[in-house]
Each structure stands twice: as C-alpha cells, then as structure tokens.
Design an enzyme around this catalytic site. Structure first.
Site, short mmCIF file in Angstrom:
data_model
loop_
_atom_site.label_atom_id
_atom_site.label_comp_id
_atom_site.label_asym_id
_atom_site.label_seq_id
_atom_site.Cartn_x
_atom_site.Cartn_y
_atom_site.Cartn_z
N GLU A 144 -0.94 -6.17 4.91
CA GLU A 144 -2.21 -5.18 5.39
C GLU A 144 -3.45 -5.42 4.06
OE1 GLU A 144 -5.22 -2.23 6.14
OE2 GLU A 144 -3.90 -2.61 4.11
N GLU A 145 -3.63 -5.20 2.50
CA GLU A 145 -4.15 -4.08 1.54
C GLU A 145 -5.33 -6.15 1.99
OE1 GLU A 145 -4.96 -2.04 1.09
OE2 GLU A 145 -3.88 -0.47 0.98
N ASP A 182 -3.21 5.32 9.06
CA ASP A 182 -3.61 4.68 7.35
C ASP A 182 -3.86 6.15 7.44
OD1 ASP A 182 -3.86 3.35 5.52
OD2 ASP A 182 -5.15 1.66 6.58
N HIS A 237 -7.01 3.25 -3.90
CA HIS A 237 -6.57 2.07 -4.97
C HIS A 237 -5.92 1.99 -6.19
CE1 HIS A 237 -7.14 -1.14 -0.97
NE2 HIS A 237 -6.84 0.21 -0.83
#
Length: 1090
Positions: free
Chosen positions: A756-757, A785, A872
């Site tokens: 997904e990233e 998410d 992140h």
C-alpha cells in the site's frame, strides 16, 4: 510488418470455422494436471496433520518446492513456522502421485512447539558469539530470529550467517545462539570440501557445449543454464576466437575447465535420462565453476564449485570430483537441504553422484572408468584413492558398518557406511564381470539391482529428505522410494537387505511392502481441519480416506486428545478406505474454552494413520448484539507486529522478512479459527509479495461485505499505527466473529493488503483480478488505516453515504460527531475499490495533518499538532497508540460487521450443489468425469447424500463418495457403453440433507451413423506457441497483416464437405518480413455439422 496466412490443407472433419484476432486472452487453467493433483493431495495431507505432520493453531507449513520424479511421482516440500518465526529443523516433505494419492511422507520433527518468542539476547550479542566460530570473518551475511528444532528440542535462537574461513578452508557458516541465554546451540556450514580425479577425459577430442556470439566463443553452456567455467584468479569465464579448448597440459586452467565442462554436462544428462531430474537445481539450472584454487582440494560453497590442484599441480577436474561437488549442489537443492545432516551423509551423497556419472559416461581405460573408488587417478598425495565404496576400510581404515560412533566421526570417514550401502544395493556382494566383491556386516549374500536403479532409489530418498537427515531416516526414505518405484517389492527387499547389510537397524517409520495387489495402504484427510464449537453446541468435519496402494480395506476411526467436556462420534465409525465419515465434536455447556488438538486415528488391517483437528471451544453463545472487542487483545497483536519488526531490520515493509512474518502470524490465527485463507501473490507490486484474503463460511456469496487494511509499513519504522492498528483491529474482529459464530445474512471477507505504501498496489492488483460478477457481489468495502493515532480524531470515509451508516451510527452513539476523512481521500486501499465502482467507507484517526482547535475542543488532544506525530517514522512503535481511539475503532468495526452481515436467529441448515464442468462428451466405449461440489449456504455444515439419475441405456453414472459433508465434493464418473446411441442426455445429480437440491450435467455421446445438426467446438481453449503442423496441399483462406488490426475476431469459413471421411488440418502461418512485430490470436476452431 508481419503477414499471416490461414490455410486449410489436406491432412479434420466436415466444415470448419477459424477465427483470428489481434487481442490477448488468458491461458486456460491448468488445475487438473498430474502435478496439480499431486500438490493438492500433499497440501491436504499437510493441512490435516497426516501422521508425523503437525496441525496446530500456532504452527503453519508453507509449500516451498515441487520436484517432478519418475513414474508420475512428485516430491512436495514444506517449511514450518511457529507464531510467524521460521522453524529450522521443522520442515517436511510429501511424496504424491499424479492421481492425487499420498505415497509417502517424512517430517524432520513431529514435536509441537511451545516456546516464548521474546528474545532476551540481542542480535548483536548473538553475532559476537557466532564470530568466534570462524578463524576470520569477511562478512555477516544475515541474522534472523528463528526456532531451532534439533533432536526434538525447540529453542528460540538467533541464526547468524557468516562468510569467512576456518583454519583450512573457506566457510559460509550458519550459527545458532540461544536467544534467551546467549549460549551456543549448534552450527552447519554451506561450504562442503572434497577431492577427486584430474585426469583428462577421453578418448579425445572430447565434445563440450559452448556459447558462440559473433566471433567469440566462451566456456558457458548454451543449454544447461548457469553452467560456466572461469579462471579462479580473475573470475572471468574463459573465452577465445576459436571453439578449440585446452592444451592437453593438466596444469593448464583452460584444460581444467574443459574437464569440468565435460564432466558437468555428462552429469546433467545422467540426471535427466536416469533419474528424471531437470538439471542440478531441479528447475532447469546449474551453477558456475572456477578452476585455479591453490589448495589441494575442491569445494561447493552454496552457489558455485571451485576446483583446486593435487600435489603435482594438476587441476583436479575429473568426472568423479566434478560430479561429487555438483552432488553437494543437488543435496542443497533437494528438500531439507544440508542443514543438520548426520556426519558423512553429504560426502557420501557426492561420492554416489560421482559413481553414477562415471557409470553414465562409461569411459574406457586409461580414463576415469566406472569403478566405485573416489579420486583413484589423481593420486592426491601419492597414496591412491581417497575413498573406496565397496571396501571403505581399504582407505584410512574408514568404517564400512554403521554404529553409534558414526555421528561423531570425521565427515569423510563417516561416508563409509553409506558408500558401502550404495555398492551393495547396486552390485551386491559378488557381482562378477570383473567388479570387486564386497562383504556385508551381517554375513549375508546380496544381489544388486544395477547402478541406475540404485541411483533412482537413492535419489527418491533425497526427494523425501528433511533437515537433520540421518542414516536411519535415509533407510526409511529409500524404502519408501523403492516401494513407489516397484510394486513387486523386489527393489524394496533388496534396499532393505542392503541397509541390514551395513547394520542400520529397522525403524518404526519404515514402510512395509508385499507383492503387487497385496500391498494395501491408505491415507487420511480432514475437511475442514480446524473449527470452533460453542459451549452446548457441536461442530462437524469430514474424515476422508483414500486407497494409496493395493485394495480397499476396513478402517476403524477413533479420536483422542479430547478436552474436558467434549465428546466425539463418527458416522460411520468404520469405513472402507476410499469412503468418508463425519466426525461430530459435541461440547457440553461446561466445556472449558480454549484450543486443543484432536488426533483422529484410522486403524487398517495392519497399518494405521493419523490426522489432527485443531479445535477451539468458544465460551459464549452466538447472538445478534454486536460484541465488545477487548482492546487488550488488539494491543497484543500490535506487540507481536512490533516484535517481528525489531527482529527484521526494524520494519515490516512489503516484500521484507518482517512483512512475510507479519502475514504468517495473521494467517495462522485465521486458519486456527476456521477461516478459508488465501495468499494472493501481487506480481505487479513494487515489492512482490502476498495479499492475505480470509473468508468466513456462510452467507450468500453474491452478497459479500469486505473489511480491509494494509499490513505493510514503511522502512523507516515498525509501522504500528500505520498500519498495524488497522491490521490488528481487523484480526481481532475476525477472531471474535469466528468465536461467536452467528447467523450470517451476508458473506464476510477480510483482507490484509501488501504494498500500500508504494501506491495502493496490493489492493489494486486484487480488484483488477476480479471478474465483473465478483465485483458486483461485493456490496461494500470498509477500509481501516491508522485507527489508533495518539492525537487522533474520528474520521469516516464518505461519512454521509449509505455504506458509512453503521460506522457513523456507532461513533455518533458515543457523541463523537465524526467528520469526513478529507486527509485520507485517495490515499488508502478504499480508493482501489472506489475506482471499480464498489461502495466504500472506513475509519481513520488521522496522519500528519494537524488537529484544529475545534476538533481539540470536541475530541480532546492537542490543537495545532499532528494527529500522528510519528507518521512514517522510527517512533511508530507500540508507544504510538492511543488505546481509547483504538478501542472505539475496534468496537465500531464489530458494530458494522454485525449490522451489515449478521442475523438474529439460528439459521436453517441449507446447502447448494453444482456440477463442474456442467457438460462433457464421450464416444461409445469411452468415459468422462466431473466434480460435484457442495457448499454450506446457511447454518452448520450437514451430511448430504448424493445420487444421479437420467442416464440413458448403456450409460453408467457413479458418484464417489455417495455422501459428503456440505462444503466437500464428490467425483462423478460416466462410462458410455459401446452400443450407446449418439445424442445429448441430461443427467440429474440430487443432494439430499435437511432439504434437497439438484444440478444437471449435459452428456453428449458422439459418433454413430446419424448426424445431429449442431456446432462442435474442437478447440475451445486458448493456446499459445506453435505445433508441428504440415500441409500436403491446401487453399489459402485469407492473408492478414497489421494493417488489418481489429478489436474483434476476423472470422473465415470453408466448406470441407468434399473431404468427408478424411482428416483436414487448419494451418496458421506467421511470417516476419520487417522489424515491426505483430501479434495474432487464433481461437475457437469450430465445426458446423449438418
């Protein structure tokens, strides 16, 4: 441009239609092939925990290698994991045939593992301990946390791989250090050293395969991919302007490479022609080699072969040396590899492949003749052979008989008993013909089976090899191999006698063999192999039996390992092998909740087999009220994700070991709970890896609700909020749904996405693979998410949509006043579904955007600060979770699941029945078949009695079995008598349980003197490639080029009635006459009969 001519030539039936189009179509499914049937049987054996295999909620097997063998046999190997960690020493291998029968299996260990997965010792400290095992370390190749299983004792350990040198040789050492105490556990080396013959092959000149490019020739095999020979000093593959190689001087490296290429190519051919193996690797590849090592040695380092010299400075690239070293490569590339092998087995394996290659090459004297001695002509240090296979004590007094001292004997000497066994098996004690005699350790006289048969038996044993292989396990494996090769038991008896002849005793796992037709054996399976039962309720599974050899026999079924308060009953309790029984497990109202393993035993006339059923007893009754999800359980999953990341470079990025172990953890939990779990390989992902799809049984499949979250993170950190939070929330909801086991009004599917990233790649791949019908069946997709942000808000995707209603209703009931997820629009996996026209919604708690003052007033938290300050980043750990936000998200998911897909009453039991394919044809005297599939539509699975009617005179239709558990299948076999009249008939298959359902099968009987007007599809599938068609005469129907490009098919017809009674071929010829390439698709050649 390209041109294509369609020619009908004399060489089909009566009137043909050929269609061509310039568009791609998918290839047909290859599910019903011998290999697929063998793999399916092996997978079912593993899933059912057959015999020594383990079926546990904490442990999983992953299929790794499928190796075709002779006689339609396939070796299927598996690696084992425990709570997401690799189990080194827990692998297994199943031998199955192309009809879908399990013929043998072997497991490195059948011990169930129960150890902590929390390391007390760091990877760095374990590395320091590991370094002490080498004289010099050039590089730390890798480090990972594993469970090391040796001698049936599991230990949590760090496995560190080091490249460097021992006192005498290069090394690639695997070192295991106890991750709880820091103590050394054990080690093994990938580099295996040996010596051999450097004599030139002949008579000369010998022929070797080389590669030519323009005016340059290289010692690189053009056919045997991967095989080349280079100068050890430079690493450069030898090349020159002519294809004449070598000087005849044994001190010349080029001459040494000629000898190596000749020997390696002969060995490759031997593997193919004698043993049925596709190259050294088993999948059509070999490995590179170098000549010029200054040591008096040669070795295999795990990826290449290196050749040294003898005391006279001659390169030792003779047949038995080269084949010995590549024999190590074969050992490494068969199931189980070389990890933890008993002393001597690896060296003897190399010697056996040397002897086999010598025999295959069959060179005359004075070259390397077939002789069962090792290195006899190189005279390494002036003392002749370095090992003697028919008389091991003749060299260095190596042992010829097995004893308890062998495991502690030096590896080359410890090869003596296995070398001796191979000679006794191949040649016997008194072979004659100039071959030497050999004595047994028990004084018996033996007759050999020949070197080729001996090679097949030994190689078959290698295909049943596991890690930690021993002499005793090789006895069992080669007996299973011999039994599979020869139904008369002659090879089996001689293999057994040879083992007895070197004093390797009989083992409890040894198979038995009686002459063909009398050797009765069976296998067992469970479907499903796990399930959940509520207190006061029952659950069922189907116990299947299959005849593997010989005839059917009576099998009595029993169950053991039942937890307190659970009873078992079989219906029937005794079956004929080939039939099935329904096992019912009933829990009392006071049955203790928890997981257990039920061992189901089938006792035949003389043999027994077992399978394992993973049972979970739930503590609550199903109901219509949405359950409260325990946030502590969600946090426990997050802790596991965090541990996995810390053990694998600090992250769980797609395609990484951290991601793979995360997926294995989730998958194991789901399988134990009774989900149907599928891994989907995303081939288009930036980091190719797998999506995980889990379907809960029940509910109409055309009314599916999906709940998804991406499982991967970024490489900067563990990714606990992004998106361990969504993944853990879904996992716990899935487990609670299974535990509650309510009535389902819709079908529920959970998904964990990869990559997904890198751009929503995993979910996009999944959606793109769906057919239009499958897309239409998904009535809503919910995405989760980052649902635990520390400074989080309460955001809903498409907050005012119908799909979002249950999510909004729950958070509204908590006075949270949720808002639209504007920050996440188009940034998570719901977008993939939205683009496909599927309604979407979902929860999010916010990422890097900042919380407003109004939101802080409404929800609490810090205004003007990021919702997730560790977005992140490396600090995205378990400390980066707001438990309150996480809890509200988890409970909201449960509310949505229950409101969207759960009913309030105990469901009426119902099932469906379908025949696949739904039509088939056969000529008089022939046969056809299909599969009758059943499925549980609502309520619990039930027993379904199957019958078939409507067969015309001369046609016999049978079902096997005639009773199944809904969710299982039966085989429909149709035999057409020789006098059956041609025509199309409808067979009706009826399934009877609490209700009855039918499905039809259209049978076309072909042939006969009359003709029914109809269209016959003579090429209904799609083919790619070319066939050796030739035309003796013909007529061109049309010539097409890229100028005729068409989005559809261009159809051409031709009247073939003039050729009645003859054979007609349609030929399609493509010709390239310019650089512009053009693709043509030819499909559906049909015949219109009238």
């Amino acid at each position: 441009m390209a041109a294509m001519a369609l020619t009908a030539s004399l060489a089909g039936a009566l009137a043909g239609t050929a269609s061509a189009a310039q568009q791609a179509q998918p290839s047909p499914s290859q599910k019903d092939t011998p290999a697929a049937r063998a793999v399916a049987a092996a997978d079912q054996a593993v899933d059912s925990g057959l015999d020594s295999l383990v079926n546990s909620s904490q442990e999983q097997y992953e299929r790794r290698l499928v190796t075709p063998w002779v006689k339609d046999l396939y070796s299927v190997s598996y690696e084992r994991s425990y709570r997401g960690l690799p189990v080194v020493g827990g692998d297994a291998v199943v031998l199955a045939d192309g009809t879908g029968k399990v013929r043998a299996l072997q497991s490195a260990s059948s011990v169930r593992i129960d150890v902590s997965t929390q390391a007390s010792v760091s990877a760095k400290d374990a590395e320091s301990t590991s370094r002490a095992k080498l004289v010099s370390v050039d590089k730390v190749e890798s480090s990972r946390l594993v469970v090391r299983l040796k001698d049936d004792k599991p230990v949590l350990a760090w496995e560190t791989v080091l490249s460097g040198r021992t006192k005498t040789a290069p090394s690639k050492l695997h070192v295991f250090v106890d991750a709880r105490t820091g103590a050394f556990v054990d080690s093994y080396d990938e580099v295996v050293a040996g010596t051999g013959n450097s004599k030139w092959n002949g008579p000369g000149p010998v022929t070797i395969d080389t590669t030519n490019s323009g005016s340059t020739y290289t010692l690189r095999d053009p056919v045997r991919t991967g095989l080349s020979c280079a100068d050890y000093s430079t690493g450069t593959v030898f090349s020159k302007s002519s294809d004449s190689w070598g000087t005849g001087n044994p001190t010349s490296k080029e001459t040494g490479c000629v000898d190596l290429m000749f020997a390696a190519q002969k060995q490759w051919d031997m593997l193919s022609q004698w043993l049925g193996r596709n190259g050294v690797s088993g999948n059509g590849r070999s490995f590179p080699a170098k000549v010029g090592l200054s040591d008096l040695n040669a070795y295999w380092d795990g990826s290449s072969v290196t050749i040294g010299r003898n005391s006279a400075g001659e390169w030792i690239a003779g047949i038995d040396v080269v084949a010995h070293e590549y024999g190590h490569a074969i050992d490494s590339n068969t199931p189980g590899g070389t990890s933890g092998q008993e002393s001597g087995l690896g060296e003897a394996t190399g010697d056996i492949f040397g002897a086999l290659t010598e025999a295959f090459a069959n060179e005359p004297a004075p070259y390397d003749t077939p002789d069962y001695t090792v290195g006899e002509v190189i005279n390494l240090q002036g003392r002749g052979p370095i090992r003697n296979m028919y008389n091991p004590p003749a060299v260095n007094n190596d042992p010829a008989c097995y004893s308890s001292a062998i495991p502690g004997t030096e590896v080359h000497a410890a090869a003596g008993p296995l070398n001796h066994w191979f000679y006794l098996l191949a040649e016997g004690t008194s072979p004659g013909g100039g071959k030497p005699n050999s004595s047994t350790c028990n004084g018996t006289s033996l007759t050999g089976v020949g070197v080729q048969n001996a090679g097949k038996i030994f190689y078959g044993g290698m295909l049943l090899k596991t890690s930690s292989m021993s002499y005793k396990k090789y006895r069992t494996a080669t007996l299973s191999s011999a039994k599979s090769l020869d139904a008369t038991c002659d090879l089996f008896n001689k293999t057994k006698a040879a083992w007895d002849g070197i004093s390797v005793p009989a083992q409890t796992a040894d198979p038995t063999c009686t002459p063909s037709g009398q050797n009765n054996d069976f296998s067992m399976s469970l479907s499903p192999s796990s399930g959940t039962v509520q207190q006061g309720a029952s659950v069922t599974t189907t116990v299947g039996t299959t005849v593997t050899t010989g005839n059917a026999q009576s099998v009595t079924l029993t169950a053991s390992g039942l937890p307190a308060g659970v009873s078992a009953s079989f219906n029937p309790a005794t079956v004929q092998s080939g039939q099935s029984s329904v096992l019912t497990l009933t829990a009392t109202a006071n049955a203790a909740p928890g997981a257990s393993t039920i061992v189901v035993k089938g006792q035949g006339a003389s043999l027994s087999h077992t399978v394992d059923y993973a049972l979970n007893v739930g503590g609550t009754q199903p109901g219509n009220d949405p359950p409260d999800i325990d946030v502590a359980n969600v946090q426990a999953h997050l802790t596991q994700f965090n541990t996995i990341a810390s053990q694998n470079g600090g992250h769980r990025r797609a395609g990484s070991a951290g991601y793979t172990q995360s997926l294995a953890y989730v998958k194991g939990k789901l399988q134990a709970a009774g989900y149907t779990v599928t891994e989907q390989n995303c081939t288009s992902c930036t980091y190719p890896s797998n999506n995980l799809i889990a379907d809960w049984p029940g509910g109409p499949a055309d009314q599916t609700v999906m709940f998804g979250a991406h499982l991967d993170g970024v490489s900067a950190g563990p990714g606990i909020n992004d998106n361990g939070s969504g993944s853990a929330t879904l996992l716990e909801n899935a487990l609670v749904l299974a535990q509650k086991n309510p009535t389902m009004t819709k079908h529920v599917r959970f998904a964990w996405w990869t990559d997904e990233e890198q751009g929503l790649n995993g979910s996009e791949f999944y959606v793109n693979q769906l057919s239009s019908a499958q897309r239409s069946a998904i009535k809503g997709y919910y995405n989760f998410d980052m649902v635990g942000s520390t400074n989080g808000g309460y955001f809903i995707n498409n907050v005012n949509s119908t799909t979002a209603a249950p999510l909004k209703a729950y958070w509204t009931s908590l006075n949270l006043a949720p808002e639209e997820n504007t920050e996440g629009q188009g940034r998570s996996d719901d977008y993939s579904f939205q683009q496909a026209g599927i309604p979407t919604s979902g929860y999010a708690a916010g990422a890097s955007a900042r919380k407003t003052s109004a939101q802080a007033t409404k929800w609490g938290g810090t205004a003007n600060a990021a919702y997730d300050p560790c977005y992140h980043s490396s600090c995205d750990t378990t400390n980066n979770i707001n438990a309150t936000v996480l809890n509200r998200s988890a409970d909201g998911v449960a509310y949505a699941v229950w409101k969207q897909a759960v009913g309030g009453e105990t469901p009426a039991q119902d099932f469906s029945v379908a025949v696949s394919p739904s039509a088939g044809s056969a000529a008089p005297g022939g046969s056809t078949s299909a599969t009758v599939n059943t499925a549980t539509v609502s309520g619990a699975a039930q027993t379904v009695a199957l019958s078939v009617s409507g067969a015309p005179a001369g046609v016999t239709a049978t079902l096997s079995p005639t009773s199944v558990q809904s969710g299982s299948s039966s085989a429909l076999s149709v035999q057409v008598g020789a006098s059956t009249a041609p025509g199309t008939y409808t067979l009706t298959v009826t399934g009877s349980g609490t209700v009855s359902h039918t499905s039809t099968y259209s049978l076309t009987v072909t042939g006969g003197g009359s003709c029914t007007p109809r269209q016959l599809v003579t090429n209904g599938g799609f083919e790619s490639g070319s066939s050796p068609w030739s035309a003796t005469a013909g007529q061109t129907l049309e010539t097409l080029s890229n100028l005729n490009a068409n989005s559809g098919y261009a159809e051409k017809s031709y009247d073939l009635s003039q050729f009645a009674g003859q054979t007609v071929t349609l030929k399609f010829t493509g010709t390239e006459d310019q650089s512009l390439q053009t693709s043509f698709v030819v499909d559906d050649v049909t015949v219109q009969v009238s």
